[in-house]
Design a protein around this motif. Structure first.
Motif, PDB file in Angstrom:
ATOM      1  N   ALA A  68     -59.615  -5.854   4.978  1.00 41.79           N
ATOM      2  CA  ALA A  68     -60.248  -4.793   4.063  1.00 41.79           C
ATOM      3  C   ALA A  68     -59.482  -4.043   3.242  1.00 41.79           C
ATOM      4  O   ALA A  68     -58.328  -3.618   3.444  1.00 41.79           O
ATOM      5  CB  ALA A  68     -61.123  -3.982   4.871  1.00 41.79           C
ATOM      6  N   VAL A  69     -60.088  -3.929   2.071  1.00 44.99           N
ATOM      7  CA  VAL A  69     -59.441  -3.178   0.997  1.00 44.99           C
ATOM      8  C   VAL A  69     -60.464  -2.045   0.555  1.00 44.99           C
ATOM      9  O   VAL A  69     -61.706  -2.385   0.362  1.00 44.99           O
ATOM     10  CB  VAL A  69     -59.053  -3.927  -0.262  1.00 44.99           C
ATOM     11  CG1 VAL A  69     -58.281  -3.108  -1.361  1.00 44.99           C
ATOM     12  CG2 VAL A  69     -57.988  -5.072   0.217  1.00 44.99           C
ATOM     13  N   LEU A  70     -60.060  -0.968   0.537  1.00 41.49           N
ATOM     14  CA  LEU A  70     -61.025   0.253   0.235  1.00 41.49           C
ATOM     15  C   LEU A  70     -60.438   1.072  -0.758  1.00 41.49           C
ATOM     16  O   LEU A  70     -59.038   1.280  -0.910  1.00 41.49           O
ATOM     17  CB  LEU A  70     -61.291   0.991   1.392  1.00 41.49           C
ATOM     18  CG  LEU A  70     -62.100   0.383   2.684  1.00 41.49           C
ATOM     19  CD1 LEU A  70     -61.335   0.099   3.714  1.00 41.49           C
ATOM     20  CD2 LEU A  70     -62.882   1.575   3.243  1.00 41.49           C
ATOM     21  N   ASP A  71     -61.108   1.855  -1.645  1.00 38.61           N
ATOM     22  CA  ASP A  71     -60.824   2.743  -2.625  1.00 38.61           C
ATOM     23  C   ASP A  71     -60.974   4.026  -2.161  1.00 38.61           C
ATOM     24  O   ASP A  71     -62.457   4.418  -1.836  1.00 38.61           O
ATOM     25  CB  ASP A  71     -61.556   2.483  -3.858  1.00 38.61           C
ATOM     26  CG  ASP A  71     -61.112   3.359  -4.960  1.00 38.61           C
ATOM     27  OD1 ASP A  71     -60.328   4.316  -4.640  1.00 38.61           O
ATOM     28  OD2 ASP A  71     -61.648   3.136  -6.115  1.00 38.61           O
ATOM     29  N   GLY A  72     -60.196   4.893  -1.997  1.00 38.58           N
ATOM     30  CA  GLY A  72     -60.340   6.229  -1.343  1.00 38.58           C
ATOM     31  C   GLY A  72     -60.936   7.363  -2.552  1.00 38.58           C
ATOM     32  O   GLY A  72     -60.916   8.379  -2.202  1.00 38.58           O
ATOM     33  N   HIS A  73     -60.832   7.026  -3.550  1.00 35.92           N
ATOM     34  CA  HIS A  73     -61.367   7.535  -4.994  1.00 35.92           C
ATOM     35  C   HIS A  73     -60.448   8.763  -4.781  1.00 35.92           C
ATOM     36  O   HIS A  73     -60.750   9.955  -5.378  1.00 35.92           O
ATOM     37  CB  HIS A  73     -62.727   8.204  -4.621  1.00 35.92           C
ATOM     38  CG  HIS A  73     -63.687   7.076  -4.817  1.00 35.92           C
ATOM     39  ND1 HIS A  73     -63.827   6.066  -5.897  1.00 35.92           N
ATOM     40  CD2 HIS A  73     -64.734   6.491  -4.006  1.00 35.92           C
ATOM     41  CE1 HIS A  73     -64.832   4.963  -5.703  1.00 35.92           C
ATOM     42  NE2 HIS A  73     -65.360   5.460  -4.347  1.00 35.92           N
ATOM     43  N   GLY A  74     -59.331   8.755  -4.495  1.00 30.44           N
ATOM     44  CA  GLY A  74     -58.302   9.984  -4.862  1.00 30.44           C
ATOM     45  C   GLY A  74     -58.368  11.261  -3.822  1.00 30.44           C
ATOM     46  O   GLY A  74     -58.086  12.362  -4.144  1.00 30.44           O
ATOM     47  N   GLN A  75     -59.338  10.988  -2.993  1.00 28.24           N
ATOM     48  CA  GLN A  75     -59.688  12.014  -1.971  1.00 28.24           C
ATOM     49  C   GLN A  75     -58.759  12.257  -0.891  1.00 28.24           C
ATOM     50  O   GLN A  75     -58.222  11.107  -0.538  1.00 28.24           O
ATOM     51  CB  GLN A  75     -61.132  11.922  -1.420  1.00 28.24           C
ATOM     52  CG  GLN A  75     -62.337  12.036  -2.645  1.00 28.24           C
ATOM     53  CD  GLN A  75     -63.450  12.212  -2.058  1.00 28.24           C
ATOM     54  OE1 GLN A  75     -63.716  12.254  -0.694  1.00 28.24           O
ATOM     55  NE2 GLN A  75     -64.403  12.637  -3.020  1.00 28.24           N
ATOM     56  N   SER A  76     -58.680  13.230  -0.255  1.00 26.16           N
ATOM     57  CA  SER A  76     -58.029  13.609   0.798  1.00 26.16           C
ATOM     58  C   SER A  76     -58.573  12.629   2.203  1.00 26.16           C
ATOM     59  O   SER A  76     -59.557  12.350   2.154  1.00 26.16           O
ATOM     60  CB  SER A  76     -58.025  14.987   1.196  1.00 26.16           C
ATOM     61  OG  SER A  76     -57.614  15.276   2.689  1.00 26.16           O
TER      62      SER A  76
END
Lengths: 614, 255
Positions: B73-81
């Motif tokens: 799986a690849v996820l985008d954390g949207h630059g969040q903590s």
């Protein structure tokens, strides 16, 4: 029961009562302290392991102000109770958590107390929440005097007389605590530090030990005051009255969030109590055990009849229980002694008695079988972790909710009645409080301890998600709707520990917070349940419990040492204090039941000294 | 000042709730910070440095799955903590590893990455072997590798300096997680690796650190503590006459 049945009995599954029955708020609010309650377990442990308590410092002035230190020596460790007694203006004396000064403050320390630590404690313990405590302090607490009792006791003892026992029947203590802190609060030692400690690894046992030391201090302080004020005439407090002296506690809604926030622990406590009840019910009774239950019932009947409460509802409950017990006694005395007598009794009481009377019978049944029940006290603790099962099919979760949380799905959370209350924390010392939704400010900061509406909300969201993705797993749902994470892992955990959630809508207008308070207090071992409103209550701990000197005498007969539930008012006759007798309607105790603690030789010896000067 | 573990965890939870975290995220984030701090990783300082970002994060900007199949799986954390809701990315890896024996999850664009160790500790305790690693793109380029044995809540941790920096050294703000049912994935350093070991935290060292924290308390900076208290205060309701009613005895209680 045949021989084969006897062999198989330990392996047979216990039929515990269903959570839908046990976890009803009204039933939980009818529980009584039992032999698994923490004060009872602690006293047994203290007696069994020969804990020794000694006074190592008693620097009190003629007004009773100053510092006292008690050493508590166990086979495994040494602890010290450090008491600071100070003057307190009457107008500053309050039962509220928001108070900032008290008659006495104290801490229980692991290990020794050198001058440096004592100095640090003297500077911080009296400040309570406003101080910073040393990491070796395990318990922090404070208490205020029951002024009327204190004055009466000092005056009577100063005159060489025993105080009237009725003073203790009305208010069962000289000191009343308003908080007993542990588990890391204000810098105290974490409870995790005690996990490997054989003395205090059970929940709340160290807090109860602190309260027990305060009880001893209250006796020594009142005798010290009597001696200081009237050195020529003062006498000590009679043994029967010492035993009849407990420690009060005044508590409020702060108890409620604990029950909700520690569901696995609550499940563990309730499971052990239900297991004890199931074990007791499967025992085939002997005539001796029947007689013992009859005697215990009479004692409880008199205790409840003697219990004073100004709360009309609780008074009615006590009166109803007392009124019902003659029928119980008649039943017990008349039915044939069949193997399943106790199961019959429980079934009969469920059909005919109030919840409070039913739970009293259950409590007394548990009392009959210490060998079966007492090992359960070692199972009262649990490692708490609400873990997700992310790979669970979401459909399975939906089914689990519908199977185990029917109570949560059956309420209407949109009506005025069904959403009447909201819970919040006040800026005043972070006290938990209840507000009326739509009338009082703060609903937007609601503390979400009402699990019913949350489960129903998550269930609705799950059903909707499943319409489009019927093969989804829990993690798929949560990645789309993460705000349901907390409630889903709670549900997934508690379907395996079904006594964890209280089956009630804690928003509902008819919800009684007092039931929540009583649930926890019953497990502590509280007696004389005395509500002062629907959301705060006074209770008494350790009333009737063995004394420090009896503990130090290394009791041989632990069965009598342990038999102090439902204590009765001692009798004051011609200036001397005698053990309690049963009131006329209670007939006579069978041999061995006349008064708890009275039988063993060391106790008889000490009872004989009651009423003489120290 | 010295604080207890429970006190630190409790205040962090209230502070995260005050920031606007959902209940589950607030509890997880508090657990992560307290776990890290009591194992000697200065989580409070990290949290303090990241607090301004946390306060500005869009709570609706959730980690998004960019790609997934049975194993990956690849996820985008949207630059969040990682503190906000990245725990679900790790749960996704856990679910895949349970189903397939092994999983790889790459979380792109996230901050406070080291703090994820606190949550991985919980996953490992549930019986999965885990290795997590990430690179810090500053000079020198460093790489941190964290390995948990299944059933153990304390990891082995290595921090390396990477000597041969790749020519194409894009900013790296992701985490790679490898989880396996039956294969231990502890970090080790072979002699041929062109890496310099900057720090090594053994399982026993970290356990001893935790034990010390429980015995002696945890040192935290007064100013940071005060800031957390201010955030925690956001969840409290000011008292009123109505709120005091029935909450206990009156001011005076002389009986």
């Amino acid at each position: 029961m045949s021989n084969r049945d006897w062999v198989l009995a330990p392996l047979a599954p216990l039929n515990l009562r269903p959570a839908d029955e046990v976890m009803r708020l009204e039933r939980l609010g009818s529980l009584h302290a039992c032999r698994l309650s923490f004060v009872r377990s602690l006293m047994r442990q203290m007696g069994r392991q020969r804990w020794q308590i000694s006074r190592v410092r008693f620097d009190l002035d003629e007004n009773g102000y100053g510092t006292a230190v008690y050493r508590l020596q166990t086979p495994y460790g040494r602890y010290h109770g450090v008491m600071f007694a100070q003057a307190l203006d009457d107008e500053r004396r309050s039962d509220r958590v928001i108070a900032d000064a008290w008659d006495v403050t104290f801490g229980l320390v692991e290990g020794d107390v050198d001058d440096s630590l004592l100095e640090q404690m003297a500077a911080n313990v009296p400040l309570q929440e406003a101080g910073r405590q040393h990491p070796r302090v395990l318990v922090l607490s404070r208490a205020n005097k029951s002024l009327r009792n204190f004055a009466h006791f000092v005056e009577a003892l100063g005159n060489g007389q025993q105080p009237d026992p009725q003073w203790l029947t009305r208010v069962g203590y000289l000191y009343r605590t308003t908080a007993v802190y542990g588990n890391g609060k204000f810098g105290l030692a974490d409870f995790a530090r005690l996990h490997e400690n054989p003395d205090f690894r059970r929940p709340f046992s160290v807090q109860m030990a602190g309260v027990y030391l305060l009880r001893h201090f209250s006796i020594e302080q009142v005798e010290h005051l009597a001696r200081s004020q009237s050195p020529e005439t003062a006498c000590g407090l009679a043994i029967e009255l010492r035993r009849y002296l407990g420690i009060g506690n005044s508590t409020g809604l702060g108890m409620a969030p604990f029950l909700i926030n520690h569901p696995q622990l609550i499940a563990q406590w309730v499971t052990q109590r239900e297991t004890a009840l199931a074990l007791a019910q499967r025992q085939a009774p002997s005539e001796e055990e029947r007689a013992r239950l009859i005697a215990l019932t009479k004692r409880a009947q008199q205790h409840l009849a003697e219990t004073v409460t100004e709360d009309a509802e609780q008074r009615e409950r006590n009166v109803a229980t007392v009124a019902a017990l003659p029928d119980v006694l008649s039943w017990l005395e008349s039915v044939p002694l069949e193997e399943n007598l106790w199961a019959q009794l429980v079934a009969w009481s469920e059909r005919t008695l109030s919840l409070e009377a039913q739970e009293l019978i259950n409590t007394l049944l548990i009392e009959l079988y210490p060998e079966q029940v007492d090992p359960l006290e070692e199972q009262m603790g649990v490692n708490e972790n609400l873990d997700l099962e992310p790979d669970m099919p979401l459909m399975r979760l939906r089914q689990l909710i519908e199977t185990h949380y029917g109570w949560a799905l059956s309420h209407d959370y949109t009506s005025d009645e069904g959403a009447y209350w909201f819970w919040y924390r006040s800026a005043e010392k972070e006290e938990p409080r209840l507000g009326v939704r739509d009338e009082e400010p703060g609903a937007e900061k609601e503390v979400p301890i009402a699990m019913g509406p949350r489960v129903a909300h998550s269930h609705a969201a799950i059903c909707e998600f499943l319409e489009d993705t019927p093969r989804a797993k829990v993690v798929d749902f949560l990645l789309a709707k993460p705000r349901h994470k907390e409630i889903i892992r709670r549900v997934q955990t508690l379907v395996k520990a079904t006594y964890g959630d209280i089956h009630a809508n804690l928003w509902h207008r008819e919800m009684k917070p007092m039931h929540l308070l009583r649930t926890k207090l019953a497990f502590f071992g509280a007696s004389r349940f005395d509500p002062k409103s629907d959301r705060w209550v006074r209770i008494t701990l350790f009333q009737g419990a063995p004394l420090v000197e009896e503990l130090n005498a290394e009791p041989e007969d632990l069965s009598h040492f342990d038999d102090w539930s439902f204590p009765l008012q001692p009798q004051l006759e011609k200036g001397c204090v005698a053990p309690a007798g049963l009131s006329p309607q209670g007939d006579q105790y069978p041999q061995g039941e006349r008064s708890p603690l009275q039988q063993s030789s060391f106790q008889q010896q000490r009872t004989a000294k009651g009423g003489v000067s120290l | 000042m010295k604080v207890s573990f429970n006190e630190l965890q409790g205040l962090c939870r209230k502070a995260f709730t005050g920031i606007g975290f959902e209940d589950g995220d607030a509890a997880d984030a508090a657990d992560m910070v307290a776990w890290m701090q009591c194992h000697g990783f200065n989580a409070i300082d990290q949290l303090n440095r990241g607090l301004d970002f946390l306060l500005e994060e869009d709570p609706e900007s959730l980690p998004k799955v960019i790609y997934q199949d049975g194993d990956l799986a690849v996820l985008d954390g949207h630059g969040q903590s990682v503190l906000r809701s990245i725990s679900l990315a790790t749960e996704l890896g856990f679910a895949k590893a349970r189903a397939r024996g092994l999983s790889v999850v790459k979380i792109r664009r996230c901050h406070n990455r080291q703090l994820i160790m606190g949550y991985l500790s919980r996953l490992a305790g549930r019986g999965i072997n885990i290795t997590a690693f990430w690179r810090n793109a500053q000079e020198p380029l460093t790489e941190q590798v964290v390995g948990f044995r299944a059933g153990r809540s304390t990891p082995e941790v290595r921090i390396y300096s990477v000597r041969d920096v790749p020519e194409e050294n894009e900013p790296n703000d992701g985490i790679t997680l490898v989880m396996a049912n039956h294969v231990e994935l502890l970090p080790s350093l072979g002699v041929d690796h062109d890496l310099d070991l900057l720090a090594r935290h053994s399982e026993s060292d970290l356990m001893a650190c935790r034990e010390r924290s429980l015995q002696e308390g945890i040192e935290v900076n007064d100013a940071i503590w005060a800031r957390l208290k201010t955030l925690a205060h956001r969840i409290l309701v000011e008292s009123s006459e109505a709120s005091r009613g029935g909450a206990g005895a009156g001011v005076n209680d002389n009986d």
